[in-house]
Write a protein that holds these residues in place. Structure first.
Motif, mmCIF file in Angstrom:
data_model
loop_
_atom_site.group_PDB
_atom_site.id
_atom_site.type_symbol
_atom_site.label_atom_id
_atom_site.label_comp_id
_atom_site.label_asym_id
_atom_site.label_seq_id
_atom_site.Cartn_x
_atom_site.Cartn_y
_atom_site.Cartn_z
ATOM 1 N N ILE A 224 0.845 -1.200 0.000
ATOM 2 C CA ILE A 224 0.000 0.000 0.000
ATOM 3 C C ILE A 224 0.877 1.245 0.000
ATOM 4 N N ALA A 225 1.898 1.234 0.852
ATOM 5 C CA ALA A 225 2.805 2.379 0.937
ATOM 6 C C ALA A 225 3.541 2.597 -0.380
ATOM 7 N N ASN A 226 3.975 1.516 -1.019
ATOM 8 C CA ASN A 226 4.674 1.630 -2.297
ATOM 9 C C ASN A 226 3.792 2.260 -3.368
ATOM 10 N N ARG A 227 2.542 1.868 -3.404
ATOM 11 C CA ARG A 227 1.636 2.428 -4.417
ATOM 12 C C ARG A 227 1.390 3.910 -4.158
ATOM 13 N N ILE A 243 10.716 7.690 -11.800
ATOM 14 C CA ILE A 243 9.532 6.837 -11.722
ATOM 15 C C ILE A 243 9.869 5.408 -12.129
ATOM 16 N N SER A 244 10.705 5.253 -13.161
ATOM 17 C CA SER A 244 11.120 3.920 -13.590
ATOM 18 C C SER A 244 11.932 3.214 -12.509
ATOM 19 N N LEU A 245 12.860 3.936 -11.889
ATOM 20 C CA LEU A 245 13.625 3.351 -10.789
ATOM 21 C C LEU A 245 12.706 2.859 -9.683
ATOM 22 N N TYR A 246 11.719 3.693 -9.348
ATOM 23 C CA TYR A 246 10.833 3.319 -8.256
ATOM 24 C C TYR A 246 9.926 2.161 -8.642
ATOM 25 N N GLU A 247 9.462 2.124 -9.911
ATOM 26 C CA GLU A 247 8.583 1.035 -10.330
ATOM 27 C C GLU A 247 9.308 -0.307 -10.277
ATOM 28 N N ASN A 248 10.590 -0.320 -10.641
ATOM 29 C CA ASN A 248 11.357 -1.554 -10.529
ATOM 30 C C ASN A 248 11.555 -1.956 -9.077
ATOM 31 N N HIS A 249 11.781 -0.971 -8.214
ATOM 32 C CA HIS A 249 11.877 -1.231 -6.772
ATOM 33 C C HIS A 249 10.560 -1.820 -6.256
ATOM 34 N N ARG A 250 9.459 -1.248 -6.682
ATOM 35 C CA ARG A 250 8.136 -1.709 -6.255
ATOM 36 C C ARG A 250 7.883 -3.140 -6.735
ATOM 37 N N TRP A 251 8.279 -3.434 -7.955
ATOM 38 C CA TRP A 251 8.084 -4.777 -8.488
ATOM 39 C C TRP A 251 8.880 -5.813 -7.690
ATOM 40 N N LEU A 252 10.115 -5.492 -7.342
ATOM 41 C CA LEU A 252 10.917 -6.424 -6.552
ATOM 42 C C LEU A 252 10.321 -6.630 -5.162
ATOM 43 N N ASN A 253 9.693 -5.595 -4.615
ATOM 44 C CA ASN A 253 9.012 -5.752 -3.326
ATOM 45 C C ASN A 253 7.835 -6.711 -3.441
ATOM 46 N N ILE A 254 7.112 -6.661 -4.568
ATOM 47 C CA ILE A 254 5.999 -7.584 -4.777
ATOM 48 C C ILE A 254 6.510 -9.027 -4.801
ATOM 49 N N ILE A 255 7.606 -9.260 -5.523
ATOM 50 C CA ILE A 255 8.180 -10.607 -5.576
ATOM 51 C C ILE A 255 8.629 -11.052 -4.183
ATOM 52 N N ASP A 256 9.300 -10.155 -3.452
ATOM 53 C CA ASP A 256 9.773 -10.497 -2.100
ATOM 54 C C ASP A 256 8.616 -10.828 -1.171
ATOM 55 N N LEU A 257 7.537 -10.067 -1.277
ATOM 56 C CA LEU A 257 6.401 -10.306 -0.389
ATOM 57 C C LEU A 257 5.605 -11.536 -0.810
ATOM 58 N N TYR A 258 5.635 -11.862 -2.098
ATOM 59 C CA TYR A 258 5.033 -13.147 -2.480
ATOM 60 C C TYR A 258 5.837 -14.294 -1.863
ATOM 61 N N MET A 259 7.154 -14.142 -1.830
ATOM 62 C CA MET A 259 7.985 -15.165 -1.185
ATOM 63 C C MET A 259 7.611 -15.295 0.287
ATOM 64 N N LEU A 260 7.406 -14.163 0.965
ATOM 65 C CA LEU A 260 6.991 -14.197 2.367
ATOM 66 C C LEU A 260 5.657 -14.929 2.506
ATOM 67 N N PHE A 261 4.720 -14.618 1.616
ATOM 68 C CA PHE A 261 3.418 -15.284 1.616
ATOM 69 C C PHE A 261 3.576 -16.789 1.391
ATOM 70 N N PHE A 262 4.412 -17.156 0.436
ATOM 71 C CA PHE A 262 4.639 -18.570 0.100
ATOM 72 C C PHE A 262 5.146 -19.352 1.321
ATOM 73 N N HIS A 263 6.081 -18.785 2.038
ATOM 74 C CA HIS A 263 6.715 -19.504 3.143
ATOM 75 C C HIS A 263 5.892 -19.493 4.431
ATOM 76 N N HIS A 264 5.025 -18.491 4.606
ATOM 77 C CA HIS A 264 4.376 -18.322 5.911
ATOM 78 C C HIS A 264 2.853 -18.331 5.878
ATOM 79 N N ARG A 265 2.245 -18.578 4.730
ATOM 80 C CA ARG A 265 0.779 -18.517 4.668
ATOM 81 C C ARG A 265 0.111 -19.549 5.573
ATOM 82 N N ASN A 266 0.752 -20.704 5.781
ATOM 83 C CA ASN A 266 0.137 -21.735 6.621
ATOM 84 C C ASN A 266 0.096 -21.346 8.096
ATOM 85 N N SER A 267 0.923 -20.374 8.472
ATOM 86 C CA SER A 267 0.908 -19.916 9.865
ATOM 87 C C SER A 267 0.023 -18.684 10.045
#
Length: 328
Positions: A224-227, A243-267
């Motif tokens: 939410i903060a990134n958007r 804006i391009s620099l930030y959009e790439n930063h934002r995209w990498l955050n999405i991938i990182d947070l999907y990884m967090l979701f993948f590893h911890h969703r069961n908890s």
């Protein structure tokens, strides 16, 4: 009472255990002409009683007591409305400063009039026998643009003093309960002609229970903060490069947070997992793919696949499953 040179914003929420060392460090400052605005964000642990005690003992301490809890950004903005200093900084209510910290930052501003922000020398405090410097290459001067770029990956930190006119133009971002203060820091750097560093020490207490260390749904507030930050960059007319620099930063955050979701969703609870997935999908759908680098568009595990959330999720599940099997 003379007009303050510096205003310090101290947002307080249930930190009675640490509040006295925090406030004592401000009252010991070698720079005497300061305004200490403490905003109690509806604490329930006696923090407000301690604040009232300090307010009665020293006229430089001013208290704002909020009736309901809104989060750190909202609380700091209430203090910002009454700030009178030429320069403004924050001090988290469980942290503290060396006695000459504020004086050293002000001397840097005075010696270099084009400076918009001055970073403190930040030490992570884990225990009296364990303190670590923030991992940052030392610098004397950066352009605001360069400071913004380095802050995207926190190669420089966000613990600093800023000119009051910049801070009033860019108050704290209240878009998310956590993490949106990162946006404010980056906007302050971008608005500065120069960003400098001083050796005034800020002691940053580390807690395992802090939001940045916990695995719960609030971690996804970062999306939410990134958007919100992206929208602000468009609003202020930032260059396509920024804006391009930030959009790439934002995209990498999405991938990182999907990884967090993948590893911890069961908890996570089912409702929290559903919310995390909703925020991920919302962020994924808002990415401007044309701004992404070739690596971030075409590398397996990072490809946006904007036409299909199903296939994007399938890619992520395969990608992180393979990484898990490889022990990464």
């Amino acid at each position: 009472m003379t007009e303050p040179v510096v205003t310090i914003l101290v947002a307080v929420y249930n930190t009675a255990t640490y509040l006295r060392p925090c406030l004592d460090s401000l009252l010991r400052q070698t720079l005497h002409d300061i305004q200490i605005i403490c905003i109690d964000d509806a604490s329930t642990d006696g923090s407000l009683t301690i604040l009232r005690e300090y307010e009665a003992a020293d006229e430089r301490v001013e208290i704002i007591a909020l009736p309901t809890n809104h989060g750190q950004a909202f609380a700091r903005n209430q203090g910002l409305k009454t700030a009178r200093g030429q320069y403004i900084c924050f001090l988290d209510s469980d942290d503290w400063m060396a006695d000459d910290c504020l004086e050293k930052a002000v001397k840097t501003f005075v010696s270099h009039p084009d400076t918009g922000c001055v970073l403190f020398h930040t030490l992570y405090f884990y225990a009296p026998d364990r303190q670590e410097e923030y991992p940052m290459q030392p610098f004397e001067r950066l352009t605001g643009h360069d400071a913004f770029v380095l802050s995207l990956t926190w190669k420089i930190h966000g613990v600093y003093m800023v000119r009051a006119d910049i801070h009033r133009h860019y108050p704290y971002d209240e878009s998310a309960h956590a993490f949106s203060d990162d946006n404010t820091t980056r906007l302050h750097y971008l608005a500065s002609t120069e960003v400098r560093y001083c050796d005034g020490i800020y002691y940053y207490r580390q807690h395992a229970a802090s939001v940045s260390h916990r695995v719960d749904v609030r971690r996804f507030d970062y999306l939410i903060a990134n958007r919100s930050m992206k929208e602000k960059l468009h609003e202020i007319g930032a260059s396509r490069d920024i804006i391009s620099l930030y959009e790439n930063h934002r995209w990498l955050n999405i991938i990182d947070l999907y990884m967090l979701f993948f590893h911890h969703r069961n908890s996570m609870s089912s409702s929290d997992a559903a919310l995390a997935l909703h925020l991920l999908r919302e962020a994924w759908a808002s990415i401007d793919v044309s701004l992404l680098t070739a690596r971030n568009r075409f590398k397996f595990g990072y490809t946006p696949l904007q036409r299909s959330w199903f296939f994007f999720r399938l890619q992520e599940e395969i990608y992180f499953s393979l990484r898990k099997m490889a022990g990464r």
